[in-house]
Write an enzyme that holds these catalytic residues in place. Structure first.
Site, mmCIF file in Angstrom:
data_model
loop_
_atom_site.group_PDB
_atom_site.id
_atom_site.type_symbol
_atom_site.label_atom_id
_atom_site.label_comp_id
_atom_site.label_asym_id
_atom_site.label_seq_id
_atom_site.Cartn_x
_atom_site.Cartn_y
_atom_site.Cartn_z
ATOM 1 N N LYS A 1 0.808 -1.585 0.006
ATOM 2 C CA LYS A 1 -0.137 0.264 -0.416
ATOM 3 C C LYS A 1 1.334 0.784 0.347
ATOM 4 O O LYS A 1 0.417 2.389 -0.279
ATOM 5 C CB LYS A 1 -0.510 0.213 1.299
ATOM 6 C CG LYS A 1 -0.408 0.079 2.245
ATOM 7 C CD LYS A 1 -1.639 0.059 3.489
ATOM 8 C CE LYS A 1 -0.629 -0.187 4.717
ATOM 9 N NZ LYS A 1 -0.292 1.443 5.516
ATOM 10 N N THR A 2 2.335 1.307 0.670
ATOM 11 C CA THR A 2 3.374 2.680 0.541
ATOM 12 C C THR A 2 2.984 3.173 -0.572
ATOM 13 O O THR A 2 4.112 3.999 -0.771
ATOM 14 C CB THR A 2 4.140 2.300 1.993
ATOM 15 O OG1 THR A 2 3.223 2.017 3.040
ATOM 16 C CG2 THR A 2 4.775 3.376 1.571
ATOM 17 N N ASP B 1 -4.265 7.879 5.018
ATOM 18 C CA ASP B 1 -3.553 5.970 5.248
ATOM 19 C C ASP B 1 -4.182 5.565 6.625
ATOM 20 O O ASP B 1 -4.529 6.498 7.668
ATOM 21 C CB ASP B 1 -1.565 6.166 5.052
ATOM 22 C CG ASP B 1 -1.340 4.570 5.344
ATOM 23 O OD1 ASP B 1 -1.949 3.859 4.400
ATOM 24 O OD2 ASP B 1 -0.272 4.073 5.369
ATOM 25 N N GLU B 2 -4.625 4.184 6.440
ATOM 26 C CA GLU B 2 -5.076 3.481 7.731
ATOM 27 C C GLU B 2 -6.491 4.132 7.718
ATOM 28 O O GLU B 2 -6.230 4.552 9.028
ATOM 29 C CB GLU B 2 -3.966 3.813 8.661
ATOM 30 C CG GLU B 2 -2.996 3.058 8.627
ATOM 31 C CD GLU B 2 -2.505 1.491 8.388
ATOM 32 O OE1 GLU B 2 -3.478 1.599 8.407
ATOM 33 O OE2 GLU B 2 -1.258 1.061 8.767
ATOM 34 N N GLN C 1 -7.099 -4.956 9.971
ATOM 35 C CA GLN C 1 -6.271 -5.003 10.562
ATOM 36 C C GLN C 1 -7.368 -3.707 11.200
ATOM 37 O O GLN C 1 -6.207 -2.730 11.996
ATOM 38 C CB GLN C 1 -5.132 -4.459 9.621
ATOM 39 C CG GLN C 1 -4.592 -5.570 9.334
ATOM 40 C CD GLN C 1 -3.593 -5.336 8.019
ATOM 41 O OE1 GLN C 1 -2.592 -4.631 8.759
ATOM 42 N NE2 GLN C 1 -3.656 -4.943 7.273
ATOM 43 N N ARG D 1 2.389 -10.128 10.693
ATOM 44 C CA ARG D 1 4.074 -9.885 10.205
ATOM 45 C C ARG D 1 4.717 -10.458 10.135
ATOM 46 O O ARG D 1 6.161 -10.015 9.569
ATOM 47 C CB ARG D 1 4.450 -8.931 12.084
ATOM 48 C CG ARG D 1 2.717 -8.244 12.556
ATOM 49 C CD ARG D 1 3.345 -6.858 11.920
ATOM 50 N NE ARG D 1 1.005 -6.970 10.562
ATOM 51 C CZ ARG D 1 1.231 -6.644 9.950
ATOM 52 N NH1 ARG D 1 2.334 -5.385 9.432
ATOM 53 N NH2 ARG D 1 0.071 -7.242 9.597
#
Length: 763
Positions: free
Chosen positions: A34-35, A220-221, A251, A627
């Site tokens: 996504k970044t 973002d997020e 998430q 993770r």
């Protein structure tokens, strides 16, 4: 340039990058790049569409993410990236308020209070209101106030909504807390956002200026936004509605601090013409890890947009499940397995992370790692800027910028020691309240009275003053100490206008003889360590030397105040990272151990009676699993010591949703183990159904659920009793998915409970 921008992007990522106008929601699975999408979209807007970078606003949730975005953009588009506005909600609002808070009648040189400052101020509030800290914990009251601010609820609105005696106490504290913040010319973290909303609401021309400037908004997020953040975004998006939101509903794990998952789930309702793009290719993990994580998250029920994560990384090693006899044996397994893998030559210590639900779980892990000589770091220990010597020196730096900062003033009023005890400080606060002025102004008033050597004259500004016959306040010794302290602050205030930041800090360290003070307080060895920390603080200040003189001090203080704990995680250290699941979000490691996968820990006992909170705990476990890049270990203990008592554990209900064939089975302890019989359920592992009660530790089979109710058995206004929360009043009740959901207002807060779990007793 277009070929370079699209190089390495998969079809879904490219579609997101090319979505220029209108609202766009990108549902990005963990490790899906996504970044990369965010940065390439910004570069695409600037280089291919011709958008002025000055008109792009990018909002991230950590400073680390903002830095990473800028670094990638520097590579993609060079100097054009400098004109872009990017940062966290709090850092951006702090920057905007430095310009526009004057519209609310506030000063631009406001202080930003961190969590320690906020708690100190709340303690002062409780003292002023004669409230017992033991019965009214400062953190608990501030948490209520913070939640209210996140919902844009003012003290007056909170007063109208309150239903309990504790709510009434919160209202009184909330009102006084805000008064003291304003008196100190300070904002807490929540105020940074709330006051920005107030500026936009009360001054449409200011909002229009920001809307005209920022034609494209990227967030973002998005799943972690709370109501005030959601409001800010919607206001800034305005009529253009060029909102590019990236997030993952799977998430969303910060509901406890105000994040509202509905913001992302209802995006398409807010913007009916929005595009929804799913990023499902994972670049981080193996397929074995992804399959296990997806089975877990699918157990939470149906979703409108179900992501099917896949990867080209190969099948990988099967996920391992391990049972320890107790937390010590669980920790020993982790330490031994790390040592074994490092000895094999394929990994170094920095490749490992051990994740847990609560910080207390780190103790057994530390002992095991130390015993085997394994290097490790604990994320969540005392942060650099929370160390006493750092807070003390920074308090003087902050007073040089804003002398009305009452928390900083109170912190160093007697540091280094100058004979001003608690009683004298309390008398100063009382006298300032009697005069109706901030504490710094009271010191200035004392200076005037001392100079005149007589009773105070009528105050020119109309402030209350002592009677004409009133003697000078305080004893001569205390008065001299207070005036000496005022002279020091005045010296620092005068110096800030002419001195670079580093020279100002050198002046403070020399004037206060900080090194000698630390030596007197702590002895040679510890004092040297603390002095090294102070020198590091000075080194940080040196990084601002190229800024204009007038910008150095405010920028330095602002950036220090907004440093997040996750920003301090050192990804280059060759040491095992021990970290909570909440702190681990956004990070990744080749090998991950998840420990304490038991009922009461995950899901946490505070969440077990609330369906929404249980599902958030499921998402938290999903975050931990995803993770891992190459190896994932799931660990739990057969028995665990908690609060001094040893009890049998029940493996977390969430594992019941993972098919048996996806996980390498643990070694069974034989018929005597209550866990051994739990690996025969249809899911294979869980101790209970996610919607059913946990089994008794001594049971060999899962208990049968009671028949689903056909009508509610509780009604509004009914008094009930809960074994943990005490007595409460039913606010509402309804049938939900074969159970009865009862909303009850208890003394501390309102809770939604499932009747089959809660065992409410009718009073």
């Amino acid at each position: 340039m277009a070929d370079e921008l699209f190089s390495g992007l998969n079809p879904a990522q490219r579609r997101a990058v090319e979505a220029v106008d209108g609202p766009v929601l990108v549902l990005a699975g963990p490790g899906s790049g996504k970044t990369r999408v965010l940065t390439h979209r910004i570069a695409y807007l600037i280089r291919e569409v011709g958008v002025d970078p000055f008109s792009i606003l990018a909002v991230t949730f950590t400073n680390k993410a903002a830095r990473e975005m800028r670094e990638r953009l520097d590579v993609l588009i060079g100097s054009d990236a400098q004109a872009l506005t990017a940062g966290t909600f709090h850092s951006l609002c702090a920057r905007f308020l430095r310009r526009d808070i004057i519209h609310l009648g506030r000063e631009r040189d406001f202080a930003i209070y961190d969590s320690d400052d906020q708690e100190r101020l709340m303690r002062r509030v409780l003292k002023e209101l004669n409230l017992d800290e033991k019965k009214n914990p400062p953190r608990a009251i501030h948490a209520r106030i913070s939640s209210a601010k996140n919902e844009l609820v003012s003290p007056a609105e909170y007063a109208r909504l309150n239903r309990t005696y504790f709510d009434e106490i919160v209202v009184r504290c909330y009102e006084r807390y805000q008064q003291l913040l304003r008196e100190s010319n300070a904002l807490d973290f929540d105020d940074l956002l709330v006051e920005m909303v107030h500026v936009f609401q009360q001054h449409p021309e200011v909002l229009a200026r920001y809307q005209n400037r920022y034609a494209y908004l990227l967030v973002d997020e998005y799943q972690d936004t709370n109501r005030v953040q959601y409001t800010l975004i919607k206001m800034l998006a305005g009529e253009r509605r060029n909102l590019f939101a990236v997030g993952d509903d799977d998430q969303s794990v910060y509901g406890w601090r105000g994040a509202d998952i509905r913001n992302i789930l209802q995006f398409e309702q807010d913007y009916p013409d929005s595009q929804v793009i799913l990023l499902e290719q994972n670049y981080r993990s193996t397929q074995a890890i992804l399959d296990t994580a997806q089975a877990l998250i699918a157990g939470g029920g149906k979703k409108k947009h179900l992501k099917k994560l896949w990867t080209e990384n190969g099948a990988g090693t099967q996920v391992s499940l391990h049972e320890g006899y107790d937390q010590s044996e669980e920790a020993s397994f982790v330490a031994d397995e790390i040592s074994r893998l490092v000895a094999g030559g394929d990994y170094s210590y920095g490749d490992f992370a051990v994740m847990y639900r609560i910080n207390a779980q780190s103790r057994a892990l530390e002992e095991a790692l130390i015993g085997r000589g394994v290097r490790y770091v604990i994320v969540g220990g005392t942060r650099f800027y929370e160390r006493k010597e750092i807070k003390d020196v920074l308090a003087y730096v902050r007073l040089a910028y804003n002398p009305y900062d009452s928390v900083s003033l109170g912190r160093v009023l007697n540091w280094p020691g100058r004979g001003i005890g608690d009683r004298s400080e309390a008398e100063l606060l009382r006298w300032a309240a009697e005069l109706g002025v901030p504490v710094f102004e009271a010191l200035r008033e004392l200076e005037d009275l001392d100079r005149k050597g007589a009773a105070a004259p009528a105050d020119q500004a109309g402030l209350k003053a002592p009677s004409a016959a009133a003697p000078l306040p305080f004893t001569l010794r205390v008065r001299n100490s207070l005036l000496g302290f005022l002279a020091i602050i005045d010296q620092f205030i005068a110096a800030r206008a002419t001195m670079p930041l580093v020279e100002l800090i050198d002046l403070i360290l020399g004037r206060l003889d900080v090194r000698e003070t630390l030596l007197k307080e702590h002895g040679p060895d510890e004092a040297e360590d603390r002095w090294s920390n102070v020198q590091e603080l000075r080194n940080v200040a040196a990084e601002y030397v190229n800024m204009p003189l007038e910008a150095q001090l405010p920028t330095y203080l602002e950036e220090i105040a907004l440093v997040a704990e996750v920003d301090k995680v050192d990804g280059k250290a060759d040491a095992v990272t021990c970290i909570t699941l909440h702190q681990a979000k956004g990070l990744e490691y080749p090998v991950v151990f998840l420990v304490g996968l038991e009922e009461g820990l995950l899901p946490h006992s505070r969440s077990s009676d609330d369906r929404d909170k249980v599902e958030e705990e499921r998402r938290l476990l999903y975050v931990g699993m995803t993770r891992a890049r190459q190896r994932l270990y799931l660990c739990y203990a057969f028995r665990r010591v908690s609060y001094g008592r040893t009890s049998m554990s029940t493996v977390t209900r969430f594992l019941s949703d993972i098919p048996k064939e996806l996980i390498r089975q643990p070694k069974k302890r034989g018929a005597a183990s209550p866990q051994a019989s739990m690996f025969t359920g249809r899911g294979g592992y869980g101790g209970s159904s996610p919607r059913g009660p946990s089994p008794s530790p001594s049971a060999g089979t899962r208990p049968q659920r009671a028949p689903a109710p056909t009508e509610v058995s509780f009604f509004a206004g009914q008094r009930v009793r809960h074994a943990t929360f005490g007595e409460g009043v039913v606010m509402s009740s309804r049938l939900v998915e074969g159970d009865e959901e009862v909303t009850v207002s208890f003394a501390d807060k309102e809770r939604r409970l499932l009747a089959s779990f809660a065992r409410l007793e009718k009073v």
